[in-house]
Motif scaffolding. Sequence first.
Motif, mmCIF file in Angstrom:
data_model
loop_
_atom_site.group_PDB
_atom_site.id
_atom_site.type_symbol
_atom_site.label_atom_id
_atom_site.label_comp_id
_atom_site.label_asym_id
_atom_site.label_seq_id
_atom_site.Cartn_x
_atom_site.Cartn_y
_atom_site.Cartn_z
ATOM 1 N N GLN A 177 85.017 30.390 11.118
ATOM 2 C CA GLN A 177 86.197 31.107 11.617
ATOM 3 C C GLN A 177 85.782 32.435 12.243
ATOM 4 O O GLN A 177 86.349 32.865 13.235
ATOM 5 C CB GLN A 177 87.174 31.388 10.474
ATOM 6 N N ARG A 178 84.780 33.079 11.668
ATOM 7 C CA ARG A 178 84.309 34.352 12.197
ATOM 8 C C ARG A 178 83.744 34.146 13.610
ATOM 9 O O ARG A 178 84.018 34.922 14.523
ATOM 10 C CB ARG A 178 83.236 34.928 11.262
ATOM 11 N N ALA A 192 88.480 36.253 8.290
ATOM 12 C CA ALA A 192 87.373 36.346 9.244
ATOM 13 C C ALA A 192 87.590 37.528 10.201
ATOM 14 O O ALA A 192 86.633 38.188 10.611
ATOM 15 C CB ALA A 192 87.258 35.045 10.035
ATOM 16 N N HIS A 247 79.923 36.886 4.104
ATOM 17 C CA HIS A 247 80.694 35.892 4.865
ATOM 18 C C HIS A 247 81.432 34.915 3.949
ATOM 19 O O HIS A 247 82.106 34.020 4.422
ATOM 20 C CB HIS A 247 79.785 35.146 5.842
ATOM 21 N N VAL A 256 83.641 31.841 5.529
ATOM 22 C CA VAL A 256 84.404 32.022 6.781
ATOM 23 C C VAL A 256 83.480 32.143 7.997
ATOM 24 O O VAL A 256 83.905 32.630 9.043
ATOM 25 C CB VAL A 256 85.349 33.252 6.695
#
Length: 373
Positions: free
Chosen positions: A247-248, A202, A223, A244
């Motif tokens: 998390q990003r 991420a 993503h 992700v």
Amino acid sequence: MPPPRTRGTALRQRLAELRGPDVTAKALDARALAALAANPGCERRAILDGAGVDKATLADALGSPSAFGQSQFALTRGNAFEAKVKADGGAELLRLVHERLDPGAAPPAGAALPDLSAIGPEGRTARTALALREATGATGTWTLLDHPMIALDVAGSPAFLEPDAVVVHPDGSWTVVEIKSFPMLDGSADPAKVGAAARQAAVYVLALEAVAARLDAAPRVRHRVLLVCPKDFSNLPTASAVDVRKQRAVTSRQLARLTRIEDIADTLPEGTCFSPELPAEQLTAAVEAVPAAYAPECLAACELAFHCRERSRAAGAVTSLGRSVRAELGGLTTVEDVLAAARGESGDPRDPAVAALRRAARLRTEALGTMCH
Ligand code: SF4
């Protein structure tokens, strides 16, 4: 209020003081940035990372050396696996990206493999940006960037990051590829390890988005990243697409928060310094001056984990039992409070946590009574 440039200089100076005279700042890498996202509430980690303190050296100086990091054996095995995945111009890696993420596109035969070598991290970053621009313009072809270098602005200074690979798809979109040496058994791997890899990926996604935003074509950074691992206990690569987005978002929030390390620095007593040259007691006091948020997850993500665990246990903090237990206990923050509430010595019986503890204590007494008879 002083102008931003003066404020930036003052902050850099303050962070250098915190690091200690003549101590070089440790650059933040994707692992460190990802670990920030693993424990967003920890001010201690935020200020130490923001000031470029080497936490492994600090942990040694505090007398609680970290057990964090990879063994030489694991590193060698990891490198050998990565070389295998990228052999033959990355044919297997590209096949996996095509199969798992973009099966509708043309097969990746004859993909471009640009040379990314350049002098220094700035040179490599510029070379990568150029290769990404060219690959995005060349629609209809696949491009594999092996160990590109991308810079991410962290609290005003660049962190240079090196993903295992980035693939540019025929439609011009970009995918981050993470190659890990932990096994994927029957299609799934250890969730904690996958989580750590997703947080790391991420960080790369965020850094690539900053690069993409500077291009006229504004390519899409996917993503869903590709995680490549050895299949079962073999040395054969297998892969899984990992979303992700969460998390990003967390990492992005954390990084924005890092730019406010100024606020944390302002709360520290004058003269606070984390130099490993200082005597252990002075260093302990400096570290204790910054609030921490210890949780067992720290053991897999932070060099100071043994130190913070010891302090957290000594204070009887329920966080050392895990975040889920902490969440269940509501306003009861120490083990002593919890035991007193369970014994009926304190706590409001209308509080669901207190009521549940008393019920559990009653059941325990009854069960022990039954066993004794
Ligand atoms: S180990 Fe300590 S400093 Fe590191 S994240 Fe956990 S609480 Fe924060």
